[in-house]
Scaffold this motif. Structure first.
Motif, PDB file in Angstrom:
ATOM      1  N   ILE A 207       0.826  -1.206   0.000  1.00 48.31           N
ATOM      2  CA  ILE A 207       0.000   0.000   0.000  1.00 48.31           C
ATOM      3  C   ILE A 207       0.863   1.261   0.000  1.00 48.31           C
ATOM      4  N   ALA A 208       2.072   1.200  -0.550  1.00 46.98           N
ATOM      5  CA  ALA A 208       2.994   2.335  -0.516  1.00 46.98           C
ATOM      6  C   ALA A 208       2.462   3.564  -1.240  1.00 46.98           C
ATOM      7  N   PRO A 209       1.841   3.480  -2.420  1.00 47.57           N
ATOM      8  CA  PRO A 209       1.404   4.719  -3.064  1.00 47.57           C
ATOM      9  C   PRO A 209       0.112   5.296  -2.485  1.00 47.57           C
ATOM     10  N   TYR A 210      -0.440   4.685  -1.472  1.00 46.10           N
ATOM     11  CA  TYR A 210      -1.716   5.117  -0.917  1.00 46.10           C
ATOM     12  C   TYR A 210      -1.544   6.382  -0.093  1.00 46.10           C
ATOM     13  N   THR A 211      -2.399   7.357  -0.311  1.00 44.37           N
ATOM     14  CA  THR A 211      -2.479   8.538   0.549  1.00 44.37           C
ATOM     15  C   THR A 211      -3.938   8.708   0.948  1.00 44.37           C
ATOM     16  N   SER A 212      -4.151   8.979   2.185  1.00 38.51           N
ATOM     17  CA  SER A 212      -5.508   9.102   2.690  1.00 38.51           C
ATOM     18  C   SER A 212      -6.113  10.432   2.248  1.00 38.51           C
ATOM     19  N   LEU A 213      -7.346  10.373   1.805  1.00 38.95           N
ATOM     20  CA  LEU A 213      -8.063  11.571   1.393  1.00 38.95           C
ATOM     21  C   LEU A 213      -9.300  11.794   2.257  1.00 38.95           C
ATOM     22  N   ARG A 214      -9.388  11.140   3.370  1.00 39.21           N
ATOM     23  CA  ARG A 214     -10.585  11.181   4.198  1.00 39.21           C
ATOM     24  C   ARG A 214     -10.902  12.562   4.775  1.00 39.21           C
ATOM     25  N   PRO A 215     -10.010  13.255   5.417  1.00 41.08           N
ATOM     26  CA  PRO A 215     -10.431  14.521   6.029  1.00 41.08           C
ATOM     27  C   PRO A 215     -10.496  15.682   5.029  1.00 41.08           C
ATOM     28  N   ALA A 216     -10.826  15.420   3.786  1.00 43.62           N
ATOM     29  CA  ALA A 216     -10.942  16.485   2.795  1.00 43.62           C
ATOM     30  C   ALA A 216     -12.316  17.137   2.906  1.00 43.62           C
ATOM     31  N   ALA A 217     -12.316  18.426   2.743  1.00 44.33           N
ATOM     32  CA  ALA A 217     -13.583  19.164   2.807  1.00 44.33           C
ATOM     33  C   ALA A 217     -14.311  18.995   1.480  1.00 44.33           C
ATOM     34  N   PRO A 218     -15.596  18.717   1.501  1.00 43.77           N
ATOM     35  CA  PRO A 218     -16.330  18.563   0.241  1.00 43.77           C
ATOM     36  C   PRO A 218     -16.492  19.910  -0.463  1.00 43.77           C
ATOM     37  N   THR A 219     -16.437  19.860  -1.766  1.00 43.84           N
ATOM     38  CA  THR A 219     -16.646  21.072  -2.545  1.00 43.84           C
ATOM     39  C   THR A 219     -18.058  21.039  -3.117  1.00 43.84           C
ATOM     40  N   PRO A 220     -18.585  22.189  -3.469  1.00 42.33           N
ATOM     41  CA  PRO A 220     -19.934  22.189  -4.041  1.00 42.33           C
ATOM     42  C   PRO A 220     -19.972  21.403  -5.343  1.00 42.33           C
ATOM     43  N   TRP A 221     -21.045  20.667  -5.549  1.00 46.38           N
ATOM     44  CA  TRP A 221     -21.114  19.794  -6.717  1.00 46.38           C
ATOM     45  C   TRP A 221     -21.188  20.594  -8.006  1.00 46.38           C
ATOM     46  N   ARG A 222     -21.736  21.768  -7.997  1.00 49.45           N
ATOM     47  CA  ARG A 222     -21.855  22.574  -9.207  1.00 49.45           C
ATOM     48  C   ARG A 222     -20.468  22.975  -9.728  1.00 49.45           C
ATOM     49  N   ASP A 223     -19.569  23.359  -8.825  1.00 50.98           N
ATOM     50  CA  ASP A 223     -18.211  23.743  -9.226  1.00 50.98           C
ATOM     51  C   ASP A 223     -17.446  22.546  -9.791  1.00 50.98           C
ATOM     52  N   ARG A 224     -17.586  21.413  -9.171  1.00 60.85           N
ATOM     53  CA  ARG A 224     -16.887  20.213  -9.662  1.00 60.85           C
ATOM     54  C   ARG A 224     -17.439  19.777 -11.003  1.00 60.85           C
ATOM     55  N   ASN A 225     -18.743  19.865 -11.201  1.00 61.58           N
ATOM     56  CA  ASN A 225     -19.347  19.480 -12.462  1.00 61.58           C
ATOM     57  C   ASN A 225     -18.937  20.436 -13.583  1.00 61.58           C
ATOM     58  N   ASP A 226     -18.925  21.725 -13.298  1.00 64.89           N
ATOM     59  CA  ASP A 226     -18.523  22.708 -14.311  1.00 64.89           C
ATOM     60  C   ASP A 226     -17.054  22.556 -14.693  1.00 64.89           C
ATOM     61  N   ALA A 227     -16.226  22.075 -13.776  1.00 61.39           N
ATOM     62  CA  ALA A 227     -14.796  21.927 -14.060  1.00 61.39           C
ATOM     63  C   ALA A 227     -14.538  20.802 -15.064  1.00 61.39           C
ATOM     64  N   VAL A 228     -15.381  19.783 -15.087  1.00 58.35           N
ATOM     65  CA  VAL A 228     -15.138  18.650 -15.982  1.00 58.35           C
ATOM     66  C   VAL A 228     -16.070  18.633 -17.188  1.00 58.35           C
ATOM     67  N   ALA A 229     -17.036  19.519 -17.221  1.00 53.85           N
ATOM     68  CA  ALA A 229     -17.986  19.540 -18.336  1.00 53.85           C
ATOM     69  C   ALA A 229     -17.334  20.147 -19.574  1.00 53.85           C
ATOM     70  N   PRO A 230     -17.738  19.717 -20.783  1.00 52.51           N
ATOM     71  CA  PRO A 230     -17.183  20.324 -21.984  1.00 52.51           C
ATOM     72  C   PRO A 230     -17.669  21.783 -22.110  1.00 52.51           C
ATOM     73  N   GLN A 231     -16.813  22.598 -22.646  1.00 51.76           N
ATOM     74  CA  GLN A 231     -17.145  24.006 -22.795  1.00 51.76           C
ATOM     75  C   GLN A 231     -18.151  24.179 -23.941  1.00 51.76           C
ATOM     76  N   PRO A 232     -19.101  25.078 -23.784  1.00 49.76           N
ATOM     77  CA  PRO A 232     -20.066  25.291 -24.878  1.00 49.76           C
ATOM     78  C   PRO A 232     -19.381  25.939 -26.067  1.00 49.76           C
ATOM     79  N   LYS A 233     -19.858  25.606 -27.256  1.00 51.10           N
ATOM     80  CA  LYS A 233     -19.279  26.166 -28.470  1.00 51.10           C
ATOM     81  C   LYS A 233     -19.728  27.611 -28.638  1.00 51.10           C
ATOM     82  N   GLN A 234     -18.824  28.457 -29.119  1.00 51.01           N
ATOM     83  CA  GLN A 234     -19.097  29.894 -29.221  1.00 51.01           C
ATOM     84  C   GLN A 234     -19.808  30.266 -30.523  1.00 51.01           C
ATOM     85  N   ASP A 235     -19.720  29.419 -31.547  1.00 48.41           N
ATOM     86  CA  ASP A 235     -20.262  29.792 -32.867  1.00 48.41           C
ATOM     87  C   ASP A 235     -21.781  29.608 -32.971  1.00 48.41           C
ATOM     88  N   ARG A 236     -22.456  29.136 -32.007  1.00 47.57           N
ATOM     89  CA  ARG A 236     -23.909  28.907 -32.090  1.00 47.57           C
ATOM     90  C   ARG A 236     -24.676  29.974 -31.398  1.00 47.57           C
TER      91      ARG A 236
END
Length: 94
Positions: A65-94
């Motif tokens: 388990i050497a490469p393991y790092t615990s991520l348990r005490p991480a503060a949750p981020t708002p789901w809207r920000d996380r979703n917008d970060a990975v969503a494809p960007q809208p096209k500008q030409d439409r």
């Protein structure tokens, strides 16, 4: 079982006059069956395991388990920000 198969194939091929076509089956199956009875031809050249003075390779430790790092005490981020970060960007030409 092999003898029965050889006898059946020999009888069937002798009736049809094709004995030479199946004549290799019985020796082939006999050789295959007897090959399991042959002793191993390779010699083990390593040291005797019962000899306490025999040299052996060193034992190394590698953590599973050497490469393991615990991520348990991480503060949750708002789901809207996380979703917008990975969503494809809208096209500008439409």
């Amino acid at each position: 079982m092999l003898a029965l198969f050889g006898a059946k194939s020999a009888a069937a091929s002798a009736v049809d006059g094709r004995y030479f076509r199946f004549s290799w089956l019985l020796p082939a199956f006999a050789a295959l069956a007897l090959s399991g009875c042959m002793p191993a031809t390779t010699q083990v050249t390593s040291a005797d395991p019962a000899d306490p003075a025999a040299k052996a390779a060193r034992v190394g430790y590698r953590s599973t388990i050497a490469p393991y790092t615990s991520l348990r005490p991480a503060a949750p981020t708002p789901w809207r920000d996380r979703n917008d970060a990975v969503a494809p960007q809208p096209k500008q030409d439409r």
